[in-house]
Scaffold this active site. Structure first.
Site, mmCIF file in Angstrom:
data_model
loop_
_atom_site.group_PDB
_atom_site.id
_atom_site.type_symbol
_atom_site.label_atom_id
_atom_site.label_comp_id
_atom_site.label_asym_id
_atom_site.label_seq_id
_atom_site.Cartn_x
_atom_site.Cartn_y
_atom_site.Cartn_z
ATOM 1 N N GLN A 101 -3.951 6.646 -8.487
ATOM 2 C CA GLN A 101 -4.713 7.610 -7.687
ATOM 3 C C GLN A 101 -4.079 8.995 -7.719
ATOM 4 O O GLN A 101 -4.735 9.985 -7.403
ATOM 5 C CB GLN A 101 -4.815 7.136 -6.228
ATOM 6 C CG GLN A 101 -5.712 5.925 -6.055
ATOM 7 C CD GLN A 101 -5.768 5.516 -4.593
ATOM 8 O OE1 GLN A 101 -4.892 4.826 -4.099
ATOM 9 N NE2 GLN A 101 -6.800 5.960 -3.895
ATOM 10 N N CYS A 125 -11.186 4.286 0.987
ATOM 11 C CA CYS A 125 -10.252 4.583 -0.101
ATOM 12 C C CYS A 125 -10.047 6.091 -0.162
ATOM 13 O O CYS A 125 -11.006 6.849 -0.028
ATOM 14 C CB CYS A 125 -10.850 4.085 -1.414
ATOM 15 S SG CYS A 125 -9.824 4.432 -2.845
ATOM 16 N N LEU A 126 -8.802 6.511 -0.344
ATOM 17 C CA LEU A 126 -8.522 7.950 -0.388
ATOM 18 C C LEU A 126 -9.186 8.622 -1.591
ATOM 19 O O LEU A 126 -9.347 9.837 -1.602
ATOM 20 C CB LEU A 126 -7.007 8.198 -0.408
ATOM 21 C CG LEU A 126 -6.277 7.839 0.895
ATOM 22 C CD1 LEU A 126 -4.774 8.021 0.734
ATOM 23 C CD2 LEU A 126 -6.796 8.674 2.059
ATOM 24 N N HIS A 174 -6.681 -4.450 -2.388
ATOM 25 C CA HIS A 174 -7.360 -3.190 -2.727
ATOM 26 C C HIS A 174 -6.465 -2.332 -3.639
ATOM 27 O O HIS A 174 -6.924 -1.798 -4.655
ATOM 28 C CB HIS A 174 -7.691 -2.452 -1.419
ATOM 29 C CG HIS A 174 -8.290 -1.096 -1.598
ATOM 30 N ND1 HIS A 174 -9.545 -0.764 -1.149
ATOM 31 C CD2 HIS A 174 -7.784 0.043 -2.160
ATOM 32 C CE1 HIS A 174 -9.788 0.511 -1.445
ATOM 33 N NE2 HIS A 174 -8.737 1.027 -2.045
ATOM 34 N N HIS A 224 -6.523 -1.141 -7.914
ATOM 35 C CA HIS A 224 -6.381 0.194 -8.509
ATOM 36 C C HIS A 224 -5.520 0.138 -9.776
ATOM 37 O O HIS A 224 -5.767 0.866 -10.728
ATOM 38 C CB HIS A 224 -5.705 1.161 -7.526
ATOM 39 C CG HIS A 224 -6.652 1.799 -6.544
ATOM 40 N ND1 HIS A 224 -7.720 2.577 -6.928
ATOM 41 C CD2 HIS A 224 -6.680 1.796 -5.188
ATOM 42 C CE1 HIS A 224 -8.366 3.022 -5.849
ATOM 43 N NE2 HIS A 224 -7.755 2.553 -4.773
HETATM 44 NI NI NI Z 1 -8.174 2.931 -2.763
#
Ligand code: NI
Length: 167
Positions: free
Chosen positions: A51, A91-92, A133, A137
């Site tokens: 991310q 989610c960011l 979660h 990613h």
């Molecule tokens: Ni996320």
């Protein structure tokens, strides 16, 4: 410590598969510190390295109410899962979106700590969901992948519009 830039869905870099960390050196430890700072600043309960555009198997989590239980998992692997839990997730990388996703209620995960020590973590509820979660990613998977195609397409269009507005 630095606040890192978070990639937003549907950025294709979020789809890359992350590689295992071989050496837990100063570079990795600094990255972990920056990831914690970024996660707390956002604020969020978890963040995975892809991310922030680093495609290595590192995640940070703090699912505690008082934000005083930081957990760093390097090369995490789920070794046991049981039960089913359907909770609303966010989610960011998808700001302001919350959807219900089915997950295992409990997971046992093995990983390396920031100090390079092997450990196991037995997690339930929010922490369990969070671990699943974030590990997704690392495999280029995003929680909207669990939704219907119709819903996902609608979200993708909305996020693309939002991205154009903020560019
Ligand atoms: Ni996320």
């Amino acid at each position: 410590m630095a606040i890192l830039q978070i990639l937003h869905f549907p950025d294709p870099r979020l789809r890359k598969i992350s590689t295992p960390v071989i050496d837990i050196d100063d570079r990795v430890r600094t990255l972990v510190d920056d990831m914690f700072a970024t996660m707390y600043y956002a604020p969020g309960v978890g963040l995975a390295a892809p991310q922030v555009n680093v495609h290595e198997r590192i995640i940070v989590i703090d699912a505690s109410e008082l934000k005083n239980k930081p957990i760093c998992l390097i090369n995490p692997e789920i070794i046991l899962q049981e039960g089913i839990d359907i909770q609303e997730e966010g989610c960011l990388s998808l700001p302001n979106l919350y959807e219900k996703v089915p997950r295992a209620h409990r997971v046992v995960v093995k990983a390396l700590s920031k100090e390079g020590k092997k450990f196991e973590l037995d997690a339930e509820d929010l922490l369990s969901v969070c671990i699943q979660h974030e590990i997704d990613h690392l495999d280029g998977k995003i929680f909207v992948d669990y939704l219907s195609r119709f819903k996902r397409d609608r979200i993708t269009k909305k996020m693309e519009k939002m991205r154009l507005r903020t560019l």
